[in-house]
Design an enzyme around this catalytic site. Structure first.
Site, short mmCIF file in Angstrom:
data_model
loop_
_atom_site.label_atom_id
_atom_site.label_comp_id
_atom_site.label_asym_id
_atom_site.label_seq_id
_atom_site.Cartn_x
_atom_site.Cartn_y
_atom_site.Cartn_z
N ASP A 1 -7.89 -3.82 -0.52
CA ASP A 1 -8.46 -3.89 -1.87
C ASP A 1 -8.46 -5.33 -2.39
OD1 ASP A 1 -8.84 -1.04 -2.22
OD2 ASP A 1 -6.67 -0.91 -2.26
N HIS B 1 0.86 -1.19 0.00
CA HIS B 1 0.00 0.00 0.00
C HIS B 1 0.88 1.23 0.00
CE1 HIS B 1 -3.02 2.93 1.35
NE2 HIS B 1 -3.93 2.05 0.97
#
Length: 431
Positions: free
Chosen positions: A366, A308
């Site tokens: 995600d 991330h």
């Protein structure tokens, strides 16, 4: 505003300038450069504003190195594990967890405002049948200002409150109607006897020809998706909402601007990109090939949904989301879905590979949210609208905070001009 207890010295052009240093509750100190231009006739250069604090905020704090996400001081894993979305909405909006009576009142106000103005359904029919749901949401949410004139005056606290409830309540209805329109099914209206997540699932998947019962495991998973995406500090879409708000624009226009920004594949499209990656891999036997490519420093390929930009350790939302993913896949199975089979095996191989552990490339929120939404039956085109639905409360919380900030002024970033210097106009016949 944090108190300035220290100062930093800047030497420029033979002169020395003293700049206050602000110490926040959490996070690194911040050098206050607001008077730098007026005092030194110079300003800073920071593309993407990655080293610049644009505002004060009491809502959300992220420590990417520690893998920490706090809403009003509460860790996200506690909120996602013990709370539910509308309670987190209350926390983000008002600063404290509600009492039982406050929560009941808030949930009732949201539930009783889930219907949209009946004339708004004609807006949907103005779009092409193959329009992307995000295109529809940008248009319809922006058009709310044409229907709800009694909640567009940002100087009136009561109108701001009415707009807040309306946006949170109606966003699931708008998102579900956008989905139904693109697949050619009739709209399904909300029901007041269902909770927020169950209502959304029913509006998406029910049809008039038969009854639809919402599975509580799927409803809980959807509620967690909403909770884990509710706010994420000063990201691109939140900054867009704040920038639009700084001009005095009405709340519906500001949220529509946030939706438009979220639509970008570098922001809200990450979980969709994960599913597209799984589709590209295609089958379990090809996973080692793609893992090898991701590890090859001469290959620019990377696995979507791992690592991330903000979290340099692990995504604190991913642990809770993985639990939901496991529950949903246990319920619905993966036998007949090659993408979900690839996802489960890719997760296993990546977590066991020392390379990913050393690089701290763990599956992020995600990755797991894409798996859950795919298993539920949502097309990838609906992933970002669901993200927008969840993030609406964060945008509104940030918007309300900005409106109430006495330091609020219209946003006006500077630039480093590198174009032509002054020159004289040349008549066309002499060029």
């Amino acid at each position: 505003m944090a108190d300035a207890k220290k100062t930093a010295k800047l030497t420029f052009d033979g002169k020395e300038f003293e700049l206050p240093i602000l110490s926040p509750t959490c996070g690194p100190d911040v050098i206050d450069i607001r008077k730098l231009y007026s005092q030194a006739d110079v300003f800073t250069y920071d593309p993407g504003f990655t080293s610049t604090a644009s505002c004060d905020s009491t809502i959300t704090f992220i420590d990417g190195d520690k893998g920490e996400l706090l809403h009003r001081g509460y860790p996200i894993d506690q909120l996602a594990g013990k709370s539910h979305f509308l309670e987190v909405c209350y926390l983000l909006l008002y600063g404290e967890l509600p009492s039982a009576d406050q929560l009941e009142d808030f949930e009732a106000r949201v539930t009783n405002h889930t219907m949209i103005h009946d004339q708004m359904q004609f807006l949907f029919r103005g779009f092409r049948r193959d329009a992307h749901p995000m295109a529809i949401m940008v248009g319809v949410v922006g058009a709310m200002s044409a229907f709800y004139h009694d909640s567009t005056d940002i100087t009136d606290p009561w109108q701001r409150e009415v707009a807040t409830i309306r946006l949170i309540a109606k966003m699931p209805t708008i998102a579900a109607m956008a989905y139904k329109y693109t697949i050619g099914q009739p709209f399904v209206y909300p029901r007041n006897d269902l909770d927020y997540a169950a209502n959304f699932l029913r509006m998406c998947f029910a049809v008039p020809a038969e009854d639809y019962e919402v599975n509580p495991i799927l409803s809980r998973a959807m509620d967690r998706i909403f909770t884990l995406h509710a706010d994420h500090e000063q990201n691109a879409s939140t900054s867009t909402v704040r920038l639009a708000s700084s001009s005095g624009a009405n709340p519906f226009a500001c949220i529509a601007a946030g939706i438009a920004c979220l639509w970008g594949p570098a922001h809200g499209g990450a979980n969709q990109a994960c599913l597209e990656m799984l589709e590209e891999i295609g089958s379990v036997d090809r996973i080692p090939e793609f893992i090898a490519r991701a590890k090859d420093k001469d290959d620019d390929y990377r696995l979507m949904g791992f690592g991330h930009r903000v979290y340099k350790n692990f995504d604190p939302r991913a642990t809770v989301m993985k639990q939901s993913a496991d529950e949903v896949l246990d319920l619905l199975g993966v036998e007949n879905n090659p993408k979900l089979q690839v996802a489960k095996e890719l997760e296993r191989q990546a977590l066991e590979d020392p390379y990913f552990a050393e690089k701290k490339l763990f599956p992020n929120v995600d990755f797991y949210s894409g798996i859950i939404l795919e298993a539920m039956g949502f097309p990838t085109s609906m992933f970002t609208p669901i993200f927008a639905l969840a993030r609406t409360v964060g945008w509104i919380s940030q918007w309300k905070e900005m409106i109430a900030d006495p330091q609020n002024k219209i946003g006006r970033p500077r630039q480093l001009y590198v174009g032509e210097g002054p020159r004289d106009y040349v008549d066309v016949e002499d060029r």
